[in-house]
Design a protein around this motif. Structure first.
Motif, PDB file in Angstrom:
ATOM      1  N   ARG A  87       0.835  -1.218   0.000  1.00 15.52           N
ATOM      2  CA  ARG A  87       0.000   0.000   0.000  1.00 15.52           C
ATOM      3  C   ARG A  87       0.864   1.260   0.000  1.00 15.52           C
ATOM      4  N   MET A  88       1.895   1.263   0.858  1.00 13.81           N
ATOM      5  CA  MET A  88       2.795   2.417   0.911  1.00 13.81           C
ATOM      6  C   MET A  88       3.364   2.713  -0.474  1.00 13.81           C
ATOM      7  N   THR A  89       3.763   1.657  -1.159  1.00 13.77           N
ATOM      8  CA  THR A  89       4.358   1.825  -2.481  1.00 13.77           C
ATOM      9  C   THR A  89       3.356   2.476  -3.428  1.00 13.77           C
ATOM     10  N   ARG A  90       2.138   1.968  -3.410  1.00 14.70           N
ATOM     11  CA  ARG A  90       1.114   2.517  -4.309  1.00 14.70           C
ATOM     12  C   ARG A  90       0.813   3.979  -3.965  1.00 14.70           C
ATOM     13  N   ILE A  91       0.667   4.247  -2.689  1.00 10.72           N
ATOM     14  CA  ILE A  91       0.322   5.607  -2.252  1.00 10.72           C
ATOM     15  C   ILE A  91       1.438   6.600  -2.588  1.00 10.72           C
ATOM     16  N   THR A  92       2.664   6.223  -2.329  1.00  9.41           N
ATOM     17  CA  THR A  92       3.756   7.170  -2.576  1.00  9.41           C
ATOM     18  C   THR A  92       3.990   7.351  -4.078  1.00  9.41           C
ATOM     19  N   CYS A  93       3.846   6.280  -4.844  1.00  9.71           N
ATOM     20  CA  CYS A  93       3.995   6.422  -6.306  1.00  9.71           C
ATOM     21  C   CYS A  93       2.953   7.389  -6.866  1.00  9.71           C
ATOM     22  N   HIS A  94       1.749   7.339  -6.321  1.00 10.69           N
ATOM     23  CA  HIS A  94       0.716   8.287  -6.761  1.00 10.69           C
ATOM     24  C   HIS A  94       1.200   9.732  -6.655  1.00 10.69           C
ATOM     25  N   GLN A  95       1.999  10.012  -5.627  1.00  9.16           N
ATOM     26  CA  GLN A  95       2.391  11.403  -5.368  1.00  9.16           C
ATOM     27  C   GLN A  95       3.418  11.915  -6.372  1.00  9.16           C
ATOM     28  N   VAL A  96       4.178  10.999  -6.944  1.00 11.19           N
ATOM     29  CA  VAL A  96       5.225  11.437  -7.877  1.00 11.19           C
ATOM     30  C   VAL A  96       4.916  11.007  -9.316  1.00 11.19           C
ATOM     31  N   GLY A  97       3.789  10.358  -9.492  1.00 16.36           N
ATOM     32  CA  GLY A  97       3.368   9.996 -10.842  1.00 16.36           C
ATOM     33  C   GLY A  97       4.196   8.901 -11.468  1.00 16.36           C
ATOM     34  N   GLY A  98       4.821   8.081 -10.630  1.00 13.74           N
ATOM     35  CA  GLY A  98       5.621   6.986 -11.195  1.00 13.74           C
ATOM     36  C   GLY A  98       6.460   6.335 -10.109  1.00 13.74           C
ATOM     37  N   CYS A  99       7.616   5.857 -10.489  1.00 16.44           N
ATOM     38  CA  CYS A  99       8.520   5.120  -9.592  1.00 16.44           C
ATOM     39  C   CYS A  99       8.866   5.947  -8.360  1.00 16.44           C
TER      40      CYS A  99
ATOM     41  N   ILE B 468      -5.795  12.237  -8.778  1.00 17.63           N
ATOM     42  CA  ILE B 468      -4.340  12.054  -8.756  1.00 17.63           C
ATOM     43  C   ILE B 468      -3.719  12.703  -9.987  1.00 17.63           C
ATOM     44  N   ALA B 469      -4.319  12.451 -11.141  1.00 23.03           N
ATOM     45  CA  ALA B 469      -3.806  13.004 -12.399  1.00 23.03           C
ATOM     46  C   ALA B 469      -3.807  14.530 -12.360  1.00 23.03           C
ATOM     47  N   LYS B 470      -4.894  15.108 -11.885  1.00 26.56           N
ATOM     48  CA  LYS B 470      -4.988  16.575 -11.878  1.00 26.56           C
ATOM     49  C   LYS B 470      -3.929  17.192 -10.979  1.00 26.56           C
ATOM     50  N   ARG B 471      -3.725  16.604  -9.833  1.00 24.41           N
ATOM     51  CA  ARG B 471      -2.699  17.127  -8.938  1.00 24.41           C
ATOM     52  C   ARG B 471      -1.328  17.084  -9.607  1.00 24.41           C
ATOM     53  N   LEU B 472      -1.054  15.979 -10.291  1.00 22.28           N
ATOM     54  CA  LEU B 472       0.245  15.861 -10.962  1.00 22.28           C
ATOM     55  C   LEU B 472       0.349  16.861 -12.117  1.00 22.28           C
ATOM     56  N   ALA B 473      -0.780  17.167 -12.733  1.00 24.21           N
ATOM     57  CA  ALA B 473      -0.773  18.093 -13.868  1.00 24.21           C
ATOM     58  C   ALA B 473      -0.789  19.547 -13.429  1.00 24.21           C
ATOM     59  N   GLY B 474      -0.884  19.790 -12.128  1.00 27.87           N
ATOM     60  CA  GLY B 474      -0.911  21.167 -11.648  1.00 27.87           C
ATOM     61  C   GLY B 474      -2.282  21.808 -11.748  1.00 27.87           C
ATOM     62  N   ILE B 475      -3.335  20.993 -11.888  1.00 31.53           N
ATOM     63  CA  ILE B 475      -4.703  21.518 -11.955  1.00 31.53           C
ATOM     64  C   ILE B 475      -5.281  21.541 -10.545  1.00 31.53           C
ATOM     65  N   GLN B 476      -5.815  22.697 -10.145  1.00 28.51           N
ATOM     66  CA  GLN B 476      -6.406  22.824  -8.810  1.00 28.51           C
ATOM     67  C   GLN B 476      -7.648  21.957  -8.704  1.00 28.51           C
ATOM     68  N   THR B 477      -7.779  21.213  -7.620  1.00 28.26           N
ATOM     69  CA  THR B 477      -8.976  20.399  -7.486  1.00 28.26           C
ATOM     70  C   THR B 477      -9.720  20.645  -6.187  1.00 28.26           C
ATOM     71  N   GLY B 478      -8.992  21.085  -5.152  1.00 27.56           N
ATOM     72  CA  GLY B 478      -9.651  21.272  -3.871  1.00 27.56           C
ATOM     73  C   GLY B 478      -9.978  19.968  -3.166  1.00 27.56           C
ATOM     74  N   ARG B 479      -9.676  18.836  -3.830  1.00 27.58           N
ATOM     75  CA  ARG B 479      -9.956  17.554  -3.183  1.00 27.58           C
ATOM     76  C   ARG B 479      -8.683  17.009  -2.557  1.00 27.58           C
ATOM     77  N   SER B 480      -8.814  16.387  -1.428  1.00 26.61           N
ATOM     78  CA  SER B 480      -7.610  15.829  -0.816  1.00 26.61           C
ATOM     79  C   SER B 480      -7.418  14.401  -1.299  1.00 26.61           C
ATOM     80  N   TYR B 481      -6.202  13.948  -1.156  1.00 23.06           N
ATOM     81  CA  TYR B 481      -5.854  12.608  -1.618  1.00 23.06           C
ATOM     82  C   TYR B 481      -6.437  11.555  -0.691  1.00 23.06           C
ATOM     83  N   THR B 482      -7.096  10.574  -1.259  1.00 18.69           N
ATOM     84  CA  THR B 482      -7.530   9.444  -0.446  1.00 18.69           C
ATOM     85  C   THR B 482      -7.306   8.171  -1.224  1.00 18.69           C
ATOM     86  N   PHE B 483      -6.899   7.181  -0.502  1.00 18.25           N
ATOM     87  CA  PHE B 483      -6.755   5.880  -1.137  1.00 18.25           C
ATOM     88  C   PHE B 483      -6.948   4.807  -0.084  1.00 18.25           C
TER      89      PHE B 483
END
Lengths: 496, 496, 496, 496
Positions: A87-99, B468-483
């Motif tokens: 889970r940690m791996t998936r969550i952290t990868c989400h934040q950087v858009g990849g590896c 997740i995609a919008k945050r990485l693209a720099g698009i404001q969403t106002g939503r917090s990350y949940t997984f």
């Protein structure tokens, strides 16, 4: 646990031994920034209130010290630890858009925790206490590490000793009273310039007479004799567009030019059977990590696909939904395999928890077989724009900006600047050198589909299914039915 | 728990209401034998010493009576129960080389255990105590059941009330003080002639004004007014060849011609929202069962492929191994999804344990997408012999037997009679009407890949990945990350 | 050209040497009717006014006699002949819903027309005049023929002489002044019991010392010493339902039990290099025939899929259209390859026109890889009904007929009897023993995808593409660019 | 026919209207060089002695002037012309390792040759003589052209007039006595900055009230009011490595900012039905061109794969051969479809030869569906090196060069500098921004697989196959069997 500024300070204090673009550069070289930001994120996220809810996922309690540590530096004690790591791996990868890069540290540390124990049992060596002494500091100091496994290999069909140059596999060239001297090079050594330690391990099964190549050790990334020739890829966008990072890759051809390694950092030296096991175990842990990071990569591609559909105003199209469903299945079958690998894992004699071989491999293989197809889906829904859109300089130029804003307007619910942001990010994600690096990593990182195939056939008892078939066909077999599991796990037992 | 002779005796005592080949036949009709043998196997295996080691898998402790029962009649109380059911399904399917049939009983019983509870909470009815009274006997008597879900549906794009004939979906035509009268027909009603009870449930989501079609009940397979028009397929081989069974299918078009059902056997009557839930819940449990039976089917095909390779003397060929690895991955990704569904399941308010929707569906879909390809692999390795080999009469005829034995000799390590057995069994498995029935079941049984796609898209939060995609693209969403999880489970909470 | 009654009369006059279902049967045995009807169709269609417009396709002018003959007995003189043969094959297959059977005659005759010429040139034999003498009668009498190629082969990795029994490949056991005696068996010998002549040819490349197995000849299907053990599959429907035929398969294990063949019918005896060529050339012509029959098979599956969509009332669904488009592409890519093979063919020294090797093989391979997937598509759109619907006896029984008509009503635009006809036919097509036979033929008939792969790699000059790559990469090669064609054709030139 | 220096001189004389990287640049801007080199190759190859043997392929005889012209400027008069164009495309693409760019000129010219004729017949206009006057000069001057078709389209589900801004599709904003004024923008306008003429045509079917958008014209690439915002990708390697070119892409967002077009260059203005035809016809010709360029692209990937196998020393591995065979089939099925399209084409009333719609589309679709998979195959065989190898600066730096040469040694038969060349070129081909551009072009260029699907379903008579099915099923249809062709061609007949 340290902050990312402390991490950056540490990098800044390192000796210059990184070569890029034809010159020796410092760790603050601009084209390394993308990679540095990724490792930095693994420190930041621990202190980020938004991720407080994931505290138990992102941190762990050291089995050595009882202290709370970053989970990336933890040795798994249970199935729950493996599930949390996934889970940690998936969550952290989400934040950087990849590896997320730091997985190589945890995977090599776990493999070494087993093989140092096993070698000591079998050969009366003292690798395990050495390793635990280093691990204690590794956890306390919150160091980051990578793993250097892949040798350059020369002519593929030849074994190490058959190569024209014996250095084509990293090897011990001298044993001294205070340590060993090693020579060779490791490639695909991802993120080596932006971590503090490189864990070096063998790349393949070794024969009894290949003791010189059965060597494992940890070494500072800037140690004397280590030279890193680095290739990096990062998307480069103007302020206000794209990932806050930015995030990018950094792959090192790491040269060990008669490097000295003190005995305290040597974790294997000559025990070829244990070296073979180490090569396999790192691959096993790393494939389990892929059951976390590959679904994350698919999530990112899925999010990008959904975003492209929104920007293009085609969210409700039947074929868009069909393709999103395909992506979900690719992602979640891989993740499910990681769950099954944890649930069907076992606690090794060393105390470390080992995931199931077969499930790790079927999961990783499925991801690897699908990676190019996922980019295909994204391209299909995105349309041609990510490949042909004007480059960033023109978005902000007075002469062209108005044209671009006029003509890139699409779904009226989406602000045109967000349209540009969306396409620009997808360009970086899917239509760039960075995309190529991710595609190659998707196929080969942690082992190509072919390597997983070999592992699966090695771990699976096809004869059991043939026995089922024979019984149904009325052929006498004399074998009784068994189905504890068709898959098997490697025999890690010490010799008694 | 009863023996298979007791089961066969019960069948023998049933009223004749089965029509096959243009005539009314008894339960002992020869072409029903293949289906009867399958159900019989679920009784025999309990008492078979070879399977003693699987006792905890094959039996369970009733949560109602505390007595040991056949697990096929159990209501799941925990993730462990779901995992055991999945294993039981795989193990028992191995013994009959395909569908184990009794799964429809357990899946409908589990779905009803929830919806009867829920309806009572919501509408103050007393379905749950009625159901538990029946369930108690069902467990104590070790009865077998099937589930009749699929209505004939008439014109597909029309809803029940829009059909030219309202009976094209089974419906209540009369409510009486002692029970209800129902009319309509269910198709694909597998194994209905060879079980004691038919659990009848709705086939689709229902709108508020479709109360007449929101009906669920259990009814004896030979009840007055029930008529079964049955199609069966069985491989038919001479003594000494093929499965001891033989095993085969039996699918009924079950007619309810103004059938009376006493209230004690009525488990839903008019509550459309609960009826919709029931349709979905049975599908959910049944798809989880498919994560057990489909891997078993793949094991059988894999075993057959390995056997064909052995007979043909090509076991070591690279492409044979590659194809075996493919089959392993198909099988185990589906099984892994079932494990993940159990591990990520939850205990409902009724006390019944529910598997995760998303994982059940990605697993089932993966199997359904691959079933024809699996037969393709087997055909590829088998060569043409299963389709053109002389039929059984000629193996034993004095005029031809010697020729066949002379010319079917292959791998000299395999006795020629075993070569014949192997090809003959593969013919029955993969090149026969039975094969067609299994292929169609592989695609459509428990829901086609299309139905799973709909379920997956309904259960998955694609918006989270877009965020997740919008945050990485720099698009404001106002939503917090949940997984916590991308997939979600149906809300089964009673209204408070 | 004769009528089908004359053809049937000829069959009736044959010696009984066919074994089915454990007994010796006549050519009028009921289960041979499906196969007989197919060959009969190749005679009927010539005289059918509906097909007058295709006269130039269905007939040809003999290059030997100048007389008009059935094209199935013609030796191709031009690309136009190959294109016409491809069309004829597709058109006639449409009429019987599958294999048209007589293709094996034309393909073996064309291969023999080349190899007899070549052998005479190379070895001074007189095979070609013998062959032409037989061919003249073959055309004038409008005989039908099949081709017996596949030997039983024993243990696959062993060559003919290495087998425990040398008869596992058909061989010459005696040469006499008036002819030869042969022994062995051929399998997958489709339609052998319902044609007049069997053309026997080698199954594989032969080494110089394998002269006994380098034998080709033609022999009456009922000749002394020939014994056919036959397996047949036919859909069996009541009057008024299903194909007028009915049409079905008949595959013979054809035993040559010390058969005498007069020299006039011997077309090769000992010339192993020419025998290898003959094996390849028949395969080549037969694969070109597959570029006609496989698209026809896809047309039939496509039509069935469209019919199922109509019956189910879902013609307008997006996924139905998508799947129809997939089927079109499968069919037409294969057909296009056949066109390209004709257009890129060449006239051999013997005067016979030869299709391009590479295009024949890429076309056949594409069809073979997709055949199971096509059945998958049909199953997907058909729903489960073809696998579970009541069998024909019940449609007409007084007790059940009314129920079936009431409950099988679907799309109100389609008469319920036509609904039954549609499902029943699809059951026979796709969910029956006949389906299995067609699937296996789709994979293996004329060579499996693996055999085509070998042929393609043998015919294609991959080095040319590597040379292109090297030039682009800046690697010196010294080779000049050429692209007359990447594919090559076999060298059929006589030696002088 | 001119030389490439004359072509380069012409570019040099053009008005500056190209914007790149935030500034106005000349046609000699360094990042345009890759694109310019490609067009230059189409001039050079005519005069290159190595290609003398392809003279009839690379040149043609003008039907207007009888003079010999570059085939890229020819209007097809026969099937032979289409076959020659297909070969020319494949041959020239081989030389630049990808898109040959000038195809858009020939494809738009052929489409206009038909629609101008048709409009004149139907509406009494004089577009055709105008067009032929321009064409005569176009051929005589050996000009290069591109085609601007794709409008920016705004919100996809809305038609042109429904957009918030009517300029989101290029439209006529004023009609004057001497010409028209147009406004709007075209995207994906490949190679626009490096050709002399832009042929502008509609992007989609138009409704009768959309006359303002039914506009076609030709315009100099540097005309007043035309502004090109350009994105370019080129691999950038040091002297002595990589393609002599270098070759690269250049895609323009071409702005028409109230551009004036004199009547002599206007080829359509308001005739919406002919505009719809024009959109389709260009797509048709362009898809036929793809049956030449896509096989060339596959040849390049195939050559790269074979080269990687050689470098890695694994040429003889079974899975390498299997993958090469896959690539051959992908390439040649597409090429075969182009051949079939030419052979089944027809001569239009205007005298121009038109390829078959269905075959063009099945060929293009097959290529588009496979493009990502082809890159996957290359990545699989290449291993990770193309993604992580040190960048070019380090190959030549004194500090790192020796290490790289030592450690990149592989197959000893391949010089290490050639190993570097091979990997570096594959990096540029398959793991770079250029790779992304090619992948997107492979999916979307000339129409995505989805667009081809629509065209195929429109051109194919599925009802004919359903009729075949009904006859086989015994369902009365009253329709007679026909199979001239299942595919149909658009009706281009003038109204009489």
């Amino acid at each position: 646990m340290i902050t990312s500024s402390e991490y950056r300070d540490r990098l800044a204090r390192m000796r210059s031994n990184v070569y890029m673009d034809g010159k020796l550069v410092g760790r603050d070289y601009e084209r390394l920034e993308g990679a540095t930001n990724i490792i930095a994120k693994t420190y930041d996220i621990i202190h980020d209130p938004e991720f407080k809810q994931y505290e138990d996922v992102l941190t762990a309690t050291s089995h050595l010290t009882g202290r709370k540590i970053n989970r990336f530096n933890h040795v798994h004690q249970s199935a729950a630890d493996l599930l949390a790591k996934q889970r940690m791996t998936r969550i952290t990868c989400h934040q950087v858009g990849g590896c997320i890069a730091r997985c190589m540290g945890i995977d090599s540390v776990n493999a070494l925790s087993i093989t140092t124990f096993l070698a000591d049992q079998q050969y009366g060596t003292d690798y395990h206490p050495r390793f635990e002494a280093w691990l204690r500091k590794f956890q306390d100091e919150d160091w980051s590490a990578c793993c250097a496994q892949t040798d350059v290999k020369g002519n593929r069909p030849w074994r190490p000793a058959e190569q024209l140059d014996p250095d084509l596999y990293v090897r011990v060239v001298e044993k001294r009273s205070d340590g060993i001297v090693v020579r060779g090079a490791k490639v695909h050594n991802s993120y080596a310039p932006v971590v503090e330690w490189i864990n070096v391990i063998p790349t393949r099964r070794l024969m009894p007479d290949e003791g010189d190549w059965a060597v494992a050790f940890t070494i500072p990334s800037d140690a004397e004799g280590v030279k890193q020739i680095v290739s990096a890829a990062t998307a480069d966008l103007p302020e206000g567009y794209g990932m806050a990072g930015p995030f990018g890759s950094a792959d090192s051809m790491t040269i060990f030019d008669n490097c000295f390694v003190p005995w305290e950092n040597v974790f294997l030296c000559g025990e070829t059977d244990v070296g073979s096991m180490l090569a396999l175990l790192f691959a096993l842990y790393h494939r389990h990590s892929y059951t976390g990071c590959k679904p994350a990569m698919t999530d990112v591609i899925m999010g990008a696909t959904a975003l492209m559909a929104e920007v293009n105003g085609i969210e409700r199209e039947h074929h868009v939904k069909e393709k999103l469903a395909e992506l979900i299945c690719t992602s979640e079958l891989c993740y499910a395999a990681g769950i099954a690998a944890a649930v069907n894992g076992h606690k090794d004699f060393s105390g470390t928890f080992v995931p199931d071989v077969m499930y790790c491999n079927v999961g990783r293989r499925h991801a690897g077989l699908n990676i190019y197809h996922e980019y295909d889906i994204l391209a299909d829904i995105a349309g041609g724009m990510p490949s042909t859109m004007p480059r960033s300089g023109d978005w902000v130029s007075d002469e062209t900006r108005a044209y671009i804003e006029k003509y890139m307007a699409r779904n009226p619910k989406v602000d045109v600047q967000d349209v540009i942001r969306a396409f620009a990010w997808v360009q970086g994600l899917a239509c760039s050198e960075m995309a190529g690096v991710s595609q190659y990593a998707g196929v080969h990182g942690g082992g190509s589909p072919r390597m997983e195939q070999i592992a699966i056939l090695g771990a699976y008892d096809v004869e059991k299914t043939k026995n089922i078939a024979k019984r149904l066909a009325g052929i006498q077999t004399g074998r009784s039915y068994t189905f504890d599991r068709l898959g098997t796990t490697p025999d890690l037992q010490p010799p008694g």
